[in-house]
Motif scaffolding. Structure first.
Motif, PDB file in Angstrom:
ATOM      1  N   ALA A  95       7.966 -26.072 -11.200  1.00 19.10           N
ATOM      2  CA  ALA A  95       8.730 -26.258  -9.955  1.00 19.10           C
ATOM      3  C   ALA A  95       9.892 -27.197 -10.254  1.00 19.10           C
ATOM      4  N   GLY A  96      10.883 -27.176  -9.384  1.00 16.53           N
ATOM      5  CA  GLY A  96      11.983 -28.130  -9.524  1.00 16.53           C
ATOM      6  C   GLY A  96      13.201 -27.550 -10.212  1.00 16.53           C
ATOM      7  N   GLY A  97      13.982 -28.447 -10.832  1.00 22.07           N
ATOM      8  CA  GLY A  97      15.275 -28.097 -11.420  1.00 22.07           C
ATOM      9  C   GLY A  97      15.214 -27.212 -12.643  1.00 22.07           C
ATOM     10  N   GLY A  98      14.098 -27.253 -13.355  1.00 25.37           N
ATOM     11  CA  GLY A  98      13.918 -26.367 -14.491  1.00 25.37           C
ATOM     12  C   GLY A  98      14.674 -26.779 -15.743  1.00 25.37           C
ATOM     13  N   HIS A  99      14.717 -25.850 -16.669  1.00 33.07           N
ATOM     14  CA  HIS A  99      15.335 -26.039 -17.975  1.00 33.07           C
ATOM     15  C   HIS A  99      16.051 -24.748 -18.365  1.00 33.07           C
ATOM     16  N   ARG A 100      16.837 -24.833 -19.419  1.00 29.35           N
ATOM     17  CA  ARG A 100      17.451 -23.627 -19.985  1.00 29.35           C
ATOM     18  C   ARG A 100      17.375 -23.725 -21.499  1.00 29.35           C
ATOM     19  N   TRP A 101      17.552 -22.578 -22.157  1.00 28.56           N
ATOM     20  CA  TRP A 101      17.515 -22.567 -23.609  1.00 28.56           C
ATOM     21  C   TRP A 101      18.530 -21.584 -24.160  1.00 28.56           C
ATOM     22  N   ARG A 102      18.876 -21.814 -25.446  1.00 28.08           N
ATOM     23  CA  ARG A 102      19.739 -20.894 -26.177  1.00 28.08           C
ATOM     24  C   ARG A 102      19.306 -20.890 -27.624  1.00 28.08           C
ATOM     25  N   LEU A 103      19.392 -19.717 -28.225  1.00 28.24           N
ATOM     26  CA  LEU A 103      19.065 -19.570 -29.641  1.00 28.24           C
ATOM     27  C   LEU A 103      20.207 -20.105 -30.485  1.00 28.24           C
ATOM     28  N   LEU A 104      19.863 -20.816 -31.533  1.00 24.48           N
ATOM     29  CA  LEU A 104      20.839 -21.302 -32.505  1.00 24.48           C
ATOM     30  C   LEU A 104      20.764 -20.397 -33.727  1.00 24.48           C
ATOM     31  N   GLY A 105      21.880 -19.964 -34.223  1.00 21.60           N
ATOM     32  CA  GLY A 105      21.887 -19.090 -35.389  1.00 21.60           C
ATOM     33  C   GLY A 105      21.662 -17.643 -35.010  1.00 21.60           C
ATOM     34  N   THR A 106      21.374 -16.835 -36.017  1.00 19.26           N
ATOM     35  CA  THR A 106      21.274 -15.389 -35.813  1.00 19.26           C
ATOM     36  C   THR A 106      19.842 -14.855 -35.850  1.00 19.26           C
ATOM     37  N   ASP A 107      18.882 -15.706 -36.197  1.00 18.63           N
ATOM     38  CA  ASP A 107      17.487 -15.252 -36.251  1.00 18.63           C
ATOM     39  C   ASP A 107      16.956 -14.987 -34.846  1.00 18.63           C
ATOM     40  N   PRO A 108      16.111 -13.974 -34.691  1.00 16.95           N
ATOM     41  CA  PRO A 108      15.504 -13.728 -33.383  1.00 16.95           C
ATOM     42  C   PRO A 108      14.470 -14.809 -33.063  1.00 16.95           C
ATOM     43  N   TRP A 109      14.207 -15.009 -31.766  1.00 18.19           N
ATOM     44  CA  TRP A 109      13.123 -15.903 -31.356  1.00 18.19           C
ATOM     45  C   TRP A 109      11.891 -15.047 -31.127  1.00 18.19           C
ATOM     46  N   ARG A 110      10.931 -15.179 -32.026  1.00 17.73           N
ATOM     47  CA  ARG A 110       9.637 -14.512 -31.886  1.00 17.73           C
ATOM     48  C   ARG A 110       8.648 -15.581 -31.457  1.00 17.73           C
ATOM     49  N   ARG A 111       7.888 -15.287 -30.404  1.00 14.91           N
ATOM     50  CA  ARG A 111       6.968 -16.285 -29.882  1.00 14.91           C
ATOM     51  C   ARG A 111       5.768 -15.635 -29.234  1.00 14.91           C
ATOM     52  N   ALA A 112       4.738 -16.465 -29.084  1.00 18.47           N
ATOM     53  CA  ALA A 112       3.529 -16.074 -28.373  1.00 18.47           C
ATOM     54  C   ALA A 112       3.411 -16.974 -27.148  1.00 18.47           C
ATOM     55  N   TYR A 113       3.124 -16.355 -25.999  1.00 15.49           N
ATOM     56  CA  TYR A 113       2.869 -17.089 -24.760  1.00 15.49           C
ATOM     57  C   TYR A 113       1.364 -17.110 -24.537  1.00 15.49           C
ATOM     58  N   VAL A 114       0.807 -18.312 -24.477  1.00 23.07           N
ATOM     59  CA  VAL A 114      -0.611 -18.487 -24.204  1.00 23.07           C
ATOM     60  C   VAL A 114      -0.716 -19.077 -22.799  1.00 23.07           C
ATOM     61  N   ILE A 115      -1.159 -18.259 -21.840  1.00 22.23           N
ATOM     62  CA  ILE A 115      -1.323 -18.723 -20.462  1.00 22.23           C
ATOM     63  C   ILE A 115      -2.638 -19.499 -20.399  1.00 22.23           C
ATOM     64  N   LEU A 116      -2.538 -20.752 -19.976  1.00 20.32           N
ATOM     65  CA  LEU A 116      -3.697 -21.639 -19.987  1.00 20.32           C
ATOM     66  C   LEU A 116      -4.607 -21.417 -18.788  1.00 20.32           C
ATOM     67  N   SER A 117      -5.893 -21.643 -18.978  1.00 19.37           N
ATOM     68  CA  SER A 117      -6.855 -21.642 -17.873  1.00 19.37           C
ATOM     69  C   SER A 117      -6.556 -22.831 -16.973  1.00 19.37           C
ATOM     70  N   PRO A 118      -6.890 -22.740 -15.683  1.00 25.75           N
ATOM     71  CA  PRO A 118      -6.608 -23.862 -14.774  1.00 25.75           C
ATOM     72  C   PRO A 118      -7.215 -25.188 -15.229  1.00 25.75           C
ATOM     73  N   ASP A 119      -8.343 -25.153 -15.919  1.00 27.90           N
ATOM     74  CA  ASP A 119      -9.012 -26.383 -16.349  1.00 27.90           C
ATOM     75  C   ASP A 119      -8.748 -26.724 -17.827  1.00 27.90           C
ATOM     76  N   ALA A 120      -7.772 -26.078 -18.444  1.00 29.55           N
ATOM     77  CA  ALA A 120      -7.490 -26.288 -19.869  1.00 29.55           C
ATOM     78  C   ALA A 120      -7.052 -27.725 -20.133  1.00 29.55           C
TER      79      ALA A 120
END
Length: 134
Positions: A95-120
């Protein structure tokens, strides 16, 4: 050591980040092993080199594991940090103002999103003096 950035929403409604690492006490076979953090799901995503994403909040409490690519993140206050391959982003600024991002260089951004359990419980240890609220 696994570098980790914890991104949260402060009392001012803006995103702030704290640099630290994942706690890895000694484990078996000479490995260092963290405690277990409960997760609901994992998905993978790739963004081509040069990509960016303007102001937004994290959609859920999640870990973002950077596999390739180097990024610059920015909060609305102008505070910035970089993510590199092998870094973990613990995103809780839902919530709120948030953030932004940009890739530096020419490599792709490969990532994994792990959605956490509420009690994690993420085994995060902040680096002293590395909270960025401005």
């Amino acid at each position: 050591m696994i570098r980790c950035i914890h991104l949260t929403t402060g009392a001012d409604g803006e995103s702030h980040f704290t640099e630290g690492q994942i706690d890895l006490p000694a484990g078996e076979r000479g490995d260092s092993i963290s405690s277990v953090a409960g997760a609901r799901s994992i998905s993978f995503r790739e963004t081509s080199g040069g990509g960016s994403f303007d102001w937004h909040d994290a959609p859920e409490h999640q870990l973002v594991l950077t596999l390739s690519g180097t990024l610059e993140f920015e909060t609305r206050s102008g505070a910035r940090f970089q993510l590199n391959p092998g870094d973990v982003l613990w995103a809780e600024d839902t919530a709120g103002g948030g953030h932004r991002w940009r890739l530096l260089g020419t490599d792709p951004w490969r990532r994994a999103y792990v959605i956490l359990s509420p009690d994690a419980r993420v085994p995060f240890v902040p680096t002293q003096g590395n909270t960025h609220a401005n």
